[in-house]
Motif scaffolding. Structure first.
Motif, PDB file in Angstrom:
ATOM      1  N   LEU A 268       0.803  -1.214   0.000  1.00  0.00           N
ATOM      2  CA  LEU A 268       0.000   0.000   0.000  1.00  0.00           C
ATOM      3  C   LEU A 268       0.841   1.271   0.000  1.00  0.00           C
ATOM      4  CD1 LEU A 268      -2.018  -1.718   2.634  1.00  0.00           C
ATOM      5  CD2 LEU A 268      -3.327  -0.484   0.923  1.00  0.00           C
ATOM      6  N   LEU A 269       0.338   2.258  -0.739  1.00  0.00           N
ATOM      7  CA  LEU A 269       0.876   3.617  -0.702  1.00  0.00           C
ATOM      8  C   LEU A 269      -0.208   4.521  -0.130  1.00  0.00           C
ATOM      9  CD1 LEU A 269       2.847   5.921  -1.443  1.00  0.00           C
ATOM     10  CD2 LEU A 269       1.888   5.869  -3.767  1.00  0.00           C
ATOM     11  N   VAL A 270       0.110   5.251   0.941  1.00  0.00           N
ATOM     12  CA  VAL A 270      -0.849   6.124   1.609  1.00  0.00           C
ATOM     13  C   VAL A 270      -0.526   7.572   1.256  1.00  0.00           C
ATOM     14  CG1 VAL A 270      -1.828   6.847   3.817  1.00  0.00           C
ATOM     15  CG2 VAL A 270      -1.096   4.466   3.489  1.00  0.00           C
ATOM     16  N   VAL A 271      -1.526   8.293   0.706  1.00  0.00           N
ATOM     17  CA  VAL A 271      -1.314   9.668   0.256  1.00  0.00           C
ATOM     18  C   VAL A 271      -2.281  10.595   0.971  1.00  0.00           C
ATOM     19  CG1 VAL A 271      -1.193  11.197  -1.749  1.00  0.00           C
ATOM     20  CG2 VAL A 271      -0.714   8.740  -2.021  1.00  0.00           C
TER      21      VAL A 271
ATOM     22  N   SER B 171      -0.352   9.412   8.899  1.00  0.00           N
ATOM     23  CA  SER B 171       0.349   8.503   9.809  1.00  0.00           C
ATOM     24  C   SER B 171      -0.629   7.579  10.527  1.00  0.00           C
ATOM     25  CB  SER B 171       1.164   9.298  10.827  1.00  0.00           C
ATOM     26  OG  SER B 171       0.336  10.157  11.593  1.00  0.00           O
ATOM     27  N   GLY B 172      -1.830   8.089  10.828  1.00  0.00           N
ATOM     28  CA  GLY B 172      -2.831   7.238  11.466  1.00  0.00           C
ATOM     29  C   GLY B 172      -3.289   6.124  10.564  1.00  0.00           C
TER      30      GLY B 172
ATOM     31  N   LEU C 236      -2.586   2.048  11.148  1.00  0.00           N
ATOM     32  CA  LEU C 236      -3.685   1.084  11.142  1.00  0.00           C
ATOM     33  C   LEU C 236      -3.420  -0.033  10.140  1.00  0.00           C
ATOM     34  CD1 LEU C 236      -6.577   0.197  11.915  1.00  0.00           C
ATOM     35  CD2 LEU C 236      -7.407   1.753  10.141  1.00  0.00           C
ATOM     36  N   LEU C 237      -2.977   0.333   8.960  1.00  0.00           N
ATOM     37  CA  LEU C 237      -2.734  -0.664   7.920  1.00  0.00           C
ATOM     38  C   LEU C 237      -1.544  -1.554   8.260  1.00  0.00           C
ATOM     39  CD1 LEU C 237      -3.363   1.709   4.896  1.00  0.00           C
ATOM     40  CD2 LEU C 237      -4.794  -0.228   5.558  1.00  0.00           C
ATOM     41  N   ARG C 238      -0.515  -0.981   8.854  1.00  0.00           N
ATOM     42  CA  ARG C 238       0.650  -1.788   9.230  1.00  0.00           C
ATOM     43  C   ARG C 238       0.298  -2.834  10.281  1.00  0.00           C
ATOM     44  NH1 ARG C 238       3.609   3.362   8.827  1.00  0.00           N
ATOM     45  NH2 ARG C 238       5.048   3.200   7.047  1.00  0.00           N
ATOM     46  N   ALA C 239      -0.677  -2.508  11.114  1.00  0.00           N
ATOM     47  CA  ALA C 239      -1.072  -3.438  12.177  1.00  0.00           C
ATOM     48  C   ALA C 239      -1.988  -4.548  11.675  1.00  0.00           C
ATOM     49  CB  ALA C 239      -1.770  -2.676  13.303  1.00  0.00           C
ATOM     50  N   ALA C 240      -2.502  -4.396  10.465  1.00  0.00           N
ATOM     51  CA  ALA C 240      -3.445  -5.377   9.926  1.00  0.00           C
ATOM     52  C   ALA C 240      -2.704  -6.530   9.269  1.00  0.00           C
ATOM     53  CB  ALA C 240      -4.366  -4.712   8.911  1.00  0.00           C
ATOM     54  N   PRO C 241      -3.132  -7.753   9.515  1.00  0.00           N
ATOM     55  CA  PRO C 241      -2.488  -8.901   8.868  1.00  0.00           C
ATOM     56  C   PRO C 241      -2.708  -8.877   7.359  1.00  0.00           C
ATOM     57  CG  PRO C 241      -4.500  -9.566  10.012  1.00  0.00           C
ATOM     58  CD  PRO C 241      -4.244  -8.154  10.406  1.00  0.00           C
TER      59      PRO C 241
ATOM     60  N   PRO D  12     -12.228   1.385  11.087  1.00  0.00           N
ATOM     61  CA  PRO D  12     -11.102   0.540  10.673  1.00  0.00           C
ATOM     62  C   PRO D  12     -11.534  -0.697   9.885  1.00  0.00           C
ATOM     63  CG  PRO D  12     -10.816   1.261  12.943  1.00  0.00           C
ATOM     64  CD  PRO D  12     -12.189   1.691  12.538  1.00  0.00           C
ATOM     65  N   GLU D  13     -12.606  -1.349  10.311  1.00  0.00           N
ATOM     66  CA  GLU D  13     -13.049  -2.554   9.610  1.00  0.00           C
ATOM     67  C   GLU D  13     -13.460  -2.235   8.183  1.00  0.00           C
ATOM     68  OE1 GLU D  13     -16.032  -4.617  11.771  1.00  0.00           O
ATOM     69  OE2 GLU D  13     -14.735  -5.106  13.475  1.00  0.00           O
ATOM     70  N   ARG D  14     -14.150  -1.111   8.003  1.00  0.00           N
ATOM     71  CA  ARG D  14     -14.582  -0.702   6.666  1.00  0.00           C
ATOM     72  C   ARG D  14     -13.385  -0.384   5.781  1.00  0.00           C
ATOM     73  NH1 ARG D  14     -17.433  -1.219   2.277  1.00  0.00           N
ATOM     74  NH2 ARG D  14     -18.200   0.708   1.344  1.00  0.00           N
TER      75      ARG D  14
END
Length: 242
Positions: free
Chosen positions: A16-19, A27-28, A32-37, A122-124
């Motif tokens: 993923l690239l976050v923009v 950063s939030g 969140l994405l880094r913590a997701a499996p 987060p789930e969505r």
């Protein structure tokens, strides 16, 4: 599924690239994405120009794209990323604070796969990333239709100006069946519902839709819905059952 989809790796984490131009938001989301499996943040960009450069260099699977940024907007960044991408192109998921934002319409027209409100839970968010990566429609076609119709009505009454994006392609290259499939999809029917209406298989509907997108140079189902309205193939108010 297009040829590019078939070439898209299915094993390993989603890259993923976050923009986003707001550091705390960016950063939030990244945390969140880094913590997701099953997900890996491979880059963060603070503006559209940086997003275009990073996307070309690191080739993410999915780009979470802020829409309103100073300088190069999310729409312009989406266009450039997809124009320069080597197959398989990244999926672009637009982040916005307004579900009927005219900028979202422009991003869908430019080839984004869908949009997500910034206040989604987060789930969505994780479900949306997974769906977009898998090539699924992020929204039911009827939701994209609602967005397109709402924006076109605003444009007709002079309350909004269309974003600066290329004119839609003509539909003369399509066969009669391809045009009919596009019309039904744009009216909000799923592939299965269109298949029932036309007395063909769902696989055949997918084939016609993929050929349509290839002929028109489109990159997403949402973009196909936009083109159907802008070329007059479908008009606002057309019902799925009509």
């Amino acid at each position: 599924m297009t040829d590019a989809d078939r070439d898209r790796p299915t094993d390993g984490p989603i890259r993923l690239l976050v923009v986003d131009d707001q550091y705390l938001v960016r950063s939030g989301l990244a945390a969140l994405l880094r913590a997701a499996p099953g997900m890996e943040v491979v880059g963060e960009a603070a503006d559209g120009a940086e997003a275009v450069e990073l996307a070309a260099r690191i080739r993410p699977d999915v780009v979470l794209m802020d829409i309103r940024m100073p300088g190069l907007t999310g729409i312009q960044a989406t266009e450039r990323i997809l124009a320069q991408a080597v197959d398989p192109a990244p999926r672009i998921l637009v982040l916005t604070t307004f579900d009927l934002d005219e900028y979202v319409y422009g991003a869908l027209r430019a080839g984004a796969s869908g949009f997500l409100l910034k206040d989604a839970g987060p789930e969505r968010l994780l479900a949306a990333v997974t769906a977009v990566h898998g090539g699924d429609a992020l929204f039911a076609p009827a939701v994209t239709r609602r967005l397109v119709e709402a924006f076109m009505r605003l444009t007709d009454t002079g309350r909004a100006e269309p974003p600066h994006v290329p004119a839609p392609p003509a539909l003369t290259a399509l066969t009669g069946r391809e045009a009919e499939v596009l019309r039904l999809v744009a009216r909000g029917l799923s592939n299965a519902e269109a298949a029932d209406r036309l007395f063909i298989s769902e696989a055949t509907v997918k084939t016609h839709l993929n050929r349509t997108m290839a002929k028109l140079g489109l990159t997403s189902r949402a973009q196909a819905v936009v083109v159907a309205y802008e070329t007059g193939l479908v008009t606002p108010g057309s019902a799925g059952g009509g």
